[in-house]
Each structure stands twice: as structure tokens, then as C-alpha cells.
Design an enzyme around this catalytic site. Structure first.
Site, PDB file in Angstrom:
ATOM      1  CG  ASP A  42      34.992 -55.694 -36.233  1.00 27.81           C
ATOM      2  OD1 ASP A  42      33.827 -55.638 -36.645  1.00 27.81           O
ATOM      3  OD2 ASP A  42      35.432 -56.610 -35.514  1.00 27.81           O
ATOM      4  CG  ASP A 182      29.995 -58.439 -34.758  1.00 28.99           C
ATOM      5  OD1 ASP A 182      30.624 -58.726 -33.719  1.00 28.99           O
ATOM      6  OD2 ASP A 182      30.407 -57.623 -35.600  1.00 28.99           O
TER       7      ASP A 182
HETATM    8  C1  DX5 Z   1      32.304 -54.216 -32.558  1.00 29.67           C
HETATM    9  C2  DX5 Z   1      32.635 -55.227 -33.611  1.00 29.67           C
HETATM   10  C3  DX5 Z   1      32.673 -56.614 -33.129  1.00 29.67           C
HETATM   11  C4  DX5 Z   1      33.526 -56.852 -31.905  1.00 29.67           C
HETATM   12  C5  DX5 Z   1      32.940 -58.041 -31.215  1.00 29.67           C
HETATM   13  O1  DX5 Z   1      31.325 -53.358 -32.901  1.00 29.67           O
HETATM   14  O2  DX5 Z   1      31.749 -55.170 -34.714  1.00 29.67           O
HETATM   15  O3  DX5 Z   1      33.035 -57.517 -34.175  1.00 29.67           O
HETATM   16  O4  DX5 Z   1      34.889 -57.058 -32.131  1.00 29.67           O
HETATM   17  O5  DX5 Z   1      33.549 -58.220 -29.983  1.00 29.67           O
HETATM   18  P1  DX5 Z   1      32.837 -59.044 -28.817  1.00 29.67           P
HETATM   19  O6  DX5 Z   1      32.649 -60.451 -29.305  1.00 29.67           O
HETATM   20  O7  DX5 Z   1      33.807 -58.947 -27.669  1.00 29.67           O
HETATM   21  O8  DX5 Z   1      31.529 -58.384 -28.508  1.00 29.67           O
HETATM   22 ZN    ZN Z   2      32.173 -56.728 -36.262  1.00 26.19          ZN
END
Ligand code: DX5
Ligand code: ZN
Length: 225
Positions: A42, A182
Site C-alpha cells: 500500500d 480490501d
Molecule cells: C488501507 C489499505 C489496506 C489495509 C488493509 O487502506 O488499502 O490494504 O492494509 O488492512 P486490514 O485488512 O487490516 O483492513
Molecule cells: Zn490496500
């Protein structure tokens, strides 16, 4: 190589943003040994999303480790100006780049621009955007990413209405385009997201929030079976 060769059936993609960055290489290695081959990376610019997250410098350090094991790095660009970042992502060893629908005027041209750098391409959209509007301009993408949180941080709660948005997206897209989800994916939410049509499933805290990464990763994979 392309997304269609990378994806076995459905894939759980650990989001490295949620890793312990002091032990990033070690944690990637554990997951590679546990069978993981696609890692979600990310990139946040501090404008499109509040935080500055991780970027090409970190990507460059980990890319050899991932590539040597036959893995790939799926980069989620949470940035205002993706065109500016495609070359850096490609140079640093990113395999794909997903940009946000909300920030570009011309999605097909932006897809072409990413491909010119040898990247596979995704188009992401926020909870406020309509799945059909995104699908209409992204038939040439490799994947479309339905956000199930407002992007920015790991550890947020899955928005239940994402299930219906995934279903609408799946119905509106050509079959060859993967649907990715996501945000807030865990043991409770993964089944509904997959059942609605998501085959690329990003998980941050559900993988890295545990002391036993192999177990948490495999637990999510098993939940898909
Ligand atoms: C946040 C990112 C995600 C994040 C997901 O906006 O795009 O990829 O790391 O984390 P979780 O699975 O904990 O929601
Ligand atoms: Zn992400």
C-alpha cells in the site's frame, strides 16, 4: 507473467502495510514458506489518504526476496497522481499497480500508461463510487478493487454493504477481470466477500495481528475452500 498465471483459484494477499516493518523481510519469508505468493503493498501519499505509508524505497528492498521465491508484489496506489508514480513502482520491482478511479479523468488512458511500464493494472474504487460506473471504464484492467473500508489505515471494520457492491461489480465486469476486495477482511467477513465474487482477497491485520503468521494466513486460505 500475468495475473492469470499468478492466481491459483482465489488468493489471500497479506497487506504488508500491517506488517512489523522492523521485521519486514523475516515476515515475508515466513509467509513465502507458508505458501503465499502475492503480497499487497500500500502506497499512500498523505494527500489522497491521510497517512504517508510505504513506497518505492521499501519496495526495492523487498522485491528480490519476493521475486526469487516466485512471488509478486501487487501495489495499491492510494495517491492523487498515479501517472507520476508508475515509473518508480515499476523500477522498484512492483509487478502490478492499482490506481483509484476517483483521481483520474480517463481510466483507459491511465491503464495504458501503467502497461507501458510493464505493469499489470488494477482500478480501485471507494465506497462512494458506483460499481457499474467503474466497471464500464475498466474492461481492460486485470483487476478491479472494491474497497470495503475508506482507504488509509489497516485495522478498520469491514463495511457490510461492500458485499452487495462486490456482487454488482462482478456482474458488471467481463469474466476475465478479477475482483479484489480490501479492508476489514477476517475470518468472519472473508466468506461473504468471496461468495459475492471476490477472488483476490487482501488481509492486513487478520494476518499480521497474530504471532503465528503461517497459521493466520493459512486459516484465511482455508476459509476460502
Ligand atoms: C488501507 C489499505 C489496506 C489495509 C488493509 O487502506 O488499502 O490494504 O492494509 O488492512 P486490514 O485488512 O487490516 O483492513
Ligand atoms: Zn490496500
Amino acid at each position: 507473467m500475468s495475473w492469470h498465471e499468478w492466481v491459483r483459484n482465489a488468493e489471500v494477499e497479506p497487506s504488508l502495510y500491517a506488517a512489523d516493518l522492523a521485521r519486514l523481510g523475516e515476515q515475508i519469508d515466513v509467509l513465502l514458506r507458508g505458501g503465499c505468493r502475492i503480497f499487497h503493498f500500500d502506497v499512500g501519499d498523505g494527500h489522497f489518504v491521510e497517512p504517508i505509508t510505504i513506497g518505492p524505497v521499501v519496495l526495492e528492498s523487498i522485491a528480490p526476496l519476493v521475486h526469487e521465491a516466485g512471488g509478486v508484489l501487487d501495489c495499491h496506489l492510494m495517491v492523487d497522481n498515479p501517472l507520476r508514480h508508475f515509473p518508480q513502482i515499476a523500477r522498484a520491482g512492483g509487478d502490478s499497480a492499482t490506481f483509484h478511479y476517483e483521481v483520474v479523468d480517463d481510466v483507459p488512458t491511465t491503464i495504458d500508461a501503467a502497461r507501458e511500464h510493464g505493469l499489470q493494472v488494477g482500478v480501485a474504487f471507494n465506497p462512494e463510487s458506483e460499481p457499474e460506473d467503474v466497471a464500464a471504464v475498466a474492461p481492460d484492467a486485470d483487476l478491479v478493487l472494491c474497497m470495503s473500508i475508506h482507504p488509509g489505515y489497516s485495522g478498520q471494520k469491514f463495511m457490510p454493504d461492500a458485499v452487495d457492491r462486490i456482487r454488482r461489480l462482478r456482474a458488471a465486469l467481463p469474466e476475465h477481470v478479477f475482483v479484489q476486495v480490501d479492508g476489514g477482511i477476517d475470518h468472519e467477513t472473508i466468506g461473504a466477500a468471496h461468495g459475492a465474487g471476490a477472488t483476490l482477497i487482501v488481509a492486513g491485520s487478520a494476518v499480521f495481528g497474530s504471532d503465528d503468521l503461517t497459521r493466520s494466513y493459512r486459516g484465511l486460505v482455508q476459509a476460502l475452500a
